[in-house]
Design a protein around this motif. Structure first.
Motif, PDB file in Angstrom:
ATOM      1  N   ASP A 107       0.838  -1.204   0.000  1.00 50.62           N
ATOM      2  CA  ASP A 107       0.000   0.000   0.000  1.00 50.62           C
ATOM      3  C   ASP A 107       0.870   1.251   0.000  1.00 50.62           C
ATOM      4  N   ALA A 108       0.796   2.015  -1.076  1.00 46.62           N
ATOM      5  CA  ALA A 108       1.569   3.253  -1.132  1.00 46.62           C
ATOM      6  C   ALA A 108       0.923   4.337  -0.256  1.00 46.62           C
ATOM      7  N   HIS A 109      -0.426   4.311  -0.171  1.00 45.26           N
ATOM      8  CA  HIS A 109      -1.156   5.325   0.597  1.00 45.26           C
ATOM      9  C   HIS A 109      -2.262   4.635   1.395  1.00 45.26           C
ATOM     10  N   SER A 168      -1.201  13.049  14.590  1.00 44.27           N
ATOM     11  CA  SER A 168       0.264  13.163  14.544  1.00 44.27           C
ATOM     12  C   SER A 168       0.931  11.894  14.008  1.00 44.27           C
ATOM     13  N   ASP A 169       0.151  10.840  13.799  1.00 44.47           N
ATOM     14  CA  ASP A 169       0.710   9.613  13.208  1.00 44.47           C
ATOM     15  C   ASP A 169       0.838   9.727  11.692  1.00 44.47           C
ATOM     16  N   SER A 170       0.321  10.793  11.124  1.00 44.66           N
ATOM     17  CA  SER A 170       0.452  11.002   9.684  1.00 44.66           C
ATOM     18  C   SER A 170       1.918  11.138   9.329  1.00 44.66           C
ATOM     19  N   ALA A 171       2.393  10.251   8.471  1.00 45.42           N
ATOM     20  CA  ALA A 171       3.813  10.194   8.126  1.00 45.42           C
ATOM     21  C   ALA A 171       4.000   9.083   7.104  1.00 45.42           C
ATOM     22  N   VAL A 172       5.243   8.889   6.686  1.00 46.98           N
ATOM     23  CA  VAL A 172       5.575   7.743   5.844  1.00 46.98           C
ATOM     24  C   VAL A 172       6.210   6.675   6.725  1.00 46.98           C
TER      25      VAL A 172
END
Lengths: 115, 112
Positions: free
Chosen positions: A8-10, A84-88
């Motif tokens: 999954d890329a996104h 705040s977990d939004s990230a790569v």
């Protein structure tokens, strides 16, 4: 040669949802697995690792991952995500027998947490 | 949180120029790694050291790249003649006896 696949890329979820980020690897020998998080414009932050023992490992900020030899997987999970977990997120493997300890990284999964 | 220090955070060079970046590993971590992360999130291992000795390096590193980890000084990675394709985030990591590697914030190199 070891390889790592993050299918999954996104991934997009809402705050408070649970999430699973998938990681599959290919290697026949003893392997060391880890997950890292990279916020935009920053370096990699270590989340957790697995080498042996309990296949479910706990990491920082409520993350856990489960190793499955039969599935060649090391999926990352979190029960309730925060914005705040939004990230790569990067899965990484290292062949224990190689002696160099270099990490082989997957292509990363961009996690977006919506408010 | 990682205590690996990398300087500078940003580096802009023209083609053919030298580019040098530094890394101070976490105290007590004898093994240091350099990785290159491109804009497509592809990582390439460049070189690693144990104390001051090179453990492994890729062929690319042997030609235009040089690196060292002298005693009591920061580790460094230098590109002798920068090329546009060298534009990337250069990450330094260090480890102790266990397997996990701790990364610095990286040096973002832009080659014009």
């Amino acid at each position: 040669t070891q390889t790592v696949s993050q299918s999954d890329a996104h991934v997009t979820v809402f705050e408070g949802d649970s999430v699973e980020l998938r990681c599959n690897y290919s290697y026949g020998g003893s392997i060391y697995l880890s997950w890292y998080i990279q916020h935009h414009g920053h370096g990699l932050q270590f989340l957790l690792k697995y080498y042996s023992g309990n296949p479910v490992v706990q990491g920082v900020n409520g993350f856990e991952a489960e190793f499955s030899k039969s599935d060649s997987s090391f999926h990352l999970r979190k029960a309730s995500v925060h914005w705040s977990d939004s990230a790569v997120y990067f899965c990484a493997v290292s062949a224990v027998s190689s002696g160099s300890w270099q990490l082989i990284f997957g292509s990363g999964t961009q996690l977006t947490v919506m408010p | 949180n990682s205590k690996v220090i990398q300087t500078p955070r940003y580096l802009v060079k023209g083609q053919g120029q030298k580019a040098k970046m530094r890394c101070i590993p976490e105290k007590g971590h004898p093994v240091v790694f350099w990785y290159q992360q491109n804009k497509n999130n592809e990582f390439k291992f460049l070189i690693n050291f144990q104390n001051q000795e090179v453990l492994q390096q890729i062929d690319m590193t042997e030609k235009r790249f040089s690196a060292e980890c002298p005693s009591n000084s920061p580790c460094s990675l230098e590109i002798q003649s920068s090329e546009a394709g060298d534009s990337a985030l250069y990450l330094c990591a260090s480890r102790q006896s266990s397997y996990e590697q701790y990364f610095g914030p990286g040096t973002r190199l832009t080659v014009l």
